[in-house]
Design an enzyme around this catalytic site. Structure first.
Site, PDB file in Angstrom:
ATOM      1  N   THR A   1       0.782  -1.162  -0.147  1.00  0.00           N
ATOM      2  CA  THR A   1       0.037  -0.004  -0.053  1.00  0.00           C
ATOM      3  C   THR A   1       0.703   1.202   0.108  1.00  0.00           C
ATOM      4  O   THR A   1       1.982   1.078   0.540  1.00  0.00           O
ATOM      5  CB  THR A   1      -0.907   0.049   1.338  1.00  0.00           C
ATOM      6  OG1 THR A   1      -1.548   1.551   1.394  1.00  0.00           O
ATOM      7  CG2 THR A   1      -0.224  -0.124   2.358  1.00  0.00           C
ATOM      8  N   ASN A   2       0.534   2.234  -0.637  1.00  0.00           N
ATOM      9  CA  ASN A   2       1.130   3.448  -0.805  1.00  0.00           C
ATOM     10  C   ASN A   2       1.093   4.292   0.651  1.00  0.00           C
ATOM     11  O   ASN A   2       1.917   4.654   1.075  1.00  0.00           O
ATOM     12  CB  ASN A   2       0.805   4.409  -1.885  1.00  0.00           C
ATOM     13  CG  ASN A   2       1.344   3.761  -3.178  1.00  0.00           C
ATOM     14  OD1 ASN A   2       2.430   4.048  -3.595  1.00  0.00           O
ATOM     15  ND2 ASN A   2       0.479   2.993  -3.821  1.00  0.00           N
ATOM     16  N   THR A   3      -0.181   4.307   0.938  1.00  0.00           N
ATOM     17  CA  THR A   3      -0.718   5.255   2.196  1.00  0.00           C
ATOM     18  C   THR A   3       0.305   4.833   3.436  1.00  0.00           C
ATOM     19  O   THR A   3       0.846   5.712   4.043  1.00  0.00           O
ATOM     20  CB  THR A   3      -2.077   5.209   2.593  1.00  0.00           C
ATOM     21  OG1 THR A   3      -2.645   5.769   1.391  1.00  0.00           O
ATOM     22  CG2 THR A   3      -2.367   6.062   3.622  1.00  0.00           C
TER      23      THR A   3
ATOM     24  N   CYS B   1      -1.731   4.874  -5.550  1.00  0.00           N
ATOM     25  CA  CYS B   1      -2.552   4.218  -4.548  1.00  0.00           C
ATOM     26  C   CYS B   1      -2.837   2.543  -5.122  1.00  0.00           C
ATOM     27  O   CYS B   1      -3.009   2.501  -6.537  1.00  0.00           O
ATOM     28  CB  CYS B   1      -3.915   4.639  -4.287  1.00  0.00           C
ATOM     29  SG  CYS B   1      -4.982   3.462  -3.593  1.00  0.00           S
ATOM     30  N   THR B   2      -2.571   1.578  -4.572  1.00  0.00           N
ATOM     31  CA  THR B   2      -2.468   0.250  -5.404  1.00  0.00           C
ATOM     32  C   THR B   2      -3.696  -0.160  -5.711  1.00  0.00           C
ATOM     33  O   THR B   2      -3.586  -1.212  -6.582  1.00  0.00           O
ATOM     34  CB  THR B   2      -1.822  -0.680  -4.056  1.00  0.00           C
ATOM     35  OG1 THR B   2      -2.589  -0.592  -3.086  1.00  0.00           O
ATOM     36  CG2 THR B   2      -0.294  -0.317  -3.859  1.00  0.00           C
ATOM     37  N   GLU B   3      -4.817   0.457  -5.811  1.00  0.00           N
ATOM     38  CA  GLU B   3      -6.091  -0.034  -6.233  1.00  0.00           C
ATOM     39  C   GLU B   3      -6.368   0.889  -7.715  1.00  0.00           C
ATOM     40  O   GLU B   3      -7.305   0.309  -8.488  1.00  0.00           O
ATOM     41  CB  GLU B   3      -7.325   0.162  -5.235  1.00  0.00           C
ATOM     42  CG  GLU B   3      -7.363  -0.681  -4.323  1.00  0.00           C
ATOM     43  CD  GLU B   3      -6.628  -0.506  -3.173  1.00  0.00           C
ATOM     44  OE1 GLU B   3      -6.506  -1.315  -2.173  1.00  0.00           O
ATOM     45  OE2 GLU B   3      -6.004   0.616  -2.879  1.00  0.00           O
TER      46      GLU B   3
END
Length: 231
Positions: free
Chosen positions: A83-85, A197-199
């Site tokens: 995840t980036n966040t 964002c990985t999504e």
């Protein structure tokens, strides 16, 4: 082959992409029936998301450090946070481990620099776009110029991530919003856009835009393949 540690579940929708991309990469490189050696800890995202909204980053840090230590104890040779966040607490997680952590922003910046990109747009959660932990790393460590959307567009991106993409809900109108927002970043001078964002890679595709897209999920996962196969 090194054992790959994945700290996932934030959300599981993108963690499954990591698993697929890594295994596809290992199969491509080694052939036959080869697959990656992966140790995956998938957290329950709901309490983490609540802590994010409350601004309780020390609470998220405690959860993820515990999970990361479990991955290390299970025998992983290095770690990816999927995840980036939550790279907001990556320095604290890294300090708690004795194995290397492959930072998603570093992998992405290296890909950008290799392609000659110096000014890039950034899409992600409001935390990733607005706080310093991600944008400043790109700017200060790699010398990139990083542009983010305006206030209303940032709210749109953040809402779509949490209310749609993390739930596996892919909407055509949301994709159109993202392409519009990316177009505005290009007008401001962005030579490419980071899907930070990985999504987001589930919503927008390179084939639908002339703007160069850098999908952090794919970049990070492919770096894991290279690292796992290094001597």
């Amino acid at each position: 082959m090194k054992k790959i540690g994945l700290l996932g579940g934030m959300s599981w929708e993108s963690t499954q992409d990591y698993y697929r991309i890594i295994n596809e990469g290992i199969k491509e490189r080694l052939g036959g029936l080869h697959s990656a050696e992966i140790i995956l800890y998938s957290v329950d995202f709901d309490p983490i998301e609540k802590l994010q909204q409350e601004g309780d980053w020390s609470g998220t840090e405690s959860i993820l450090i515990k999970a990361a230590r479990s991955i290390e104890k299970a025998g992983a040779d290095f770690l990816l946070i999927c995840t980036n966040t939550m790279h907001k607490v990556a320095p604290e997680i890294e300090k708690a481990l004795s194995i290397p952590l492959l930072h998603i922003a570093d992998a992405t910046a290296e890909a950008l620099i290799q392609d000659g990109v110096s000014c890039v747009g950034l899409l992600g959660t409001a935390f990733t776009m607005e706080q310093k932990f991600y944008k400043r790393r790109l700017e200060e460590k790699f010398g990139l110029v990083v542009l983010i959307p305006g206030d209303n567009d940032r709210k749109t991106v953040h809402r779509v991530i949490y209310e749609e993409l993390c739930l596996g809900n892919i909407r055509k109108d949301s994709a159109e919003d993202f392409y519009r927002i990316m177009g505005k970043l290009a007008e401001k001078g962005a030579e490419a856009v980071i899907l930070g964002c990985t999504e987001i890679g589930q919503l927008v595709q390179q084939s639908n835009t002339k703007i160069r897209l850098y999908d952090t999920t794919g970049i990070h996962a492919r770096q894991a393949v290279e690292y796992a196969l290094e001597d």
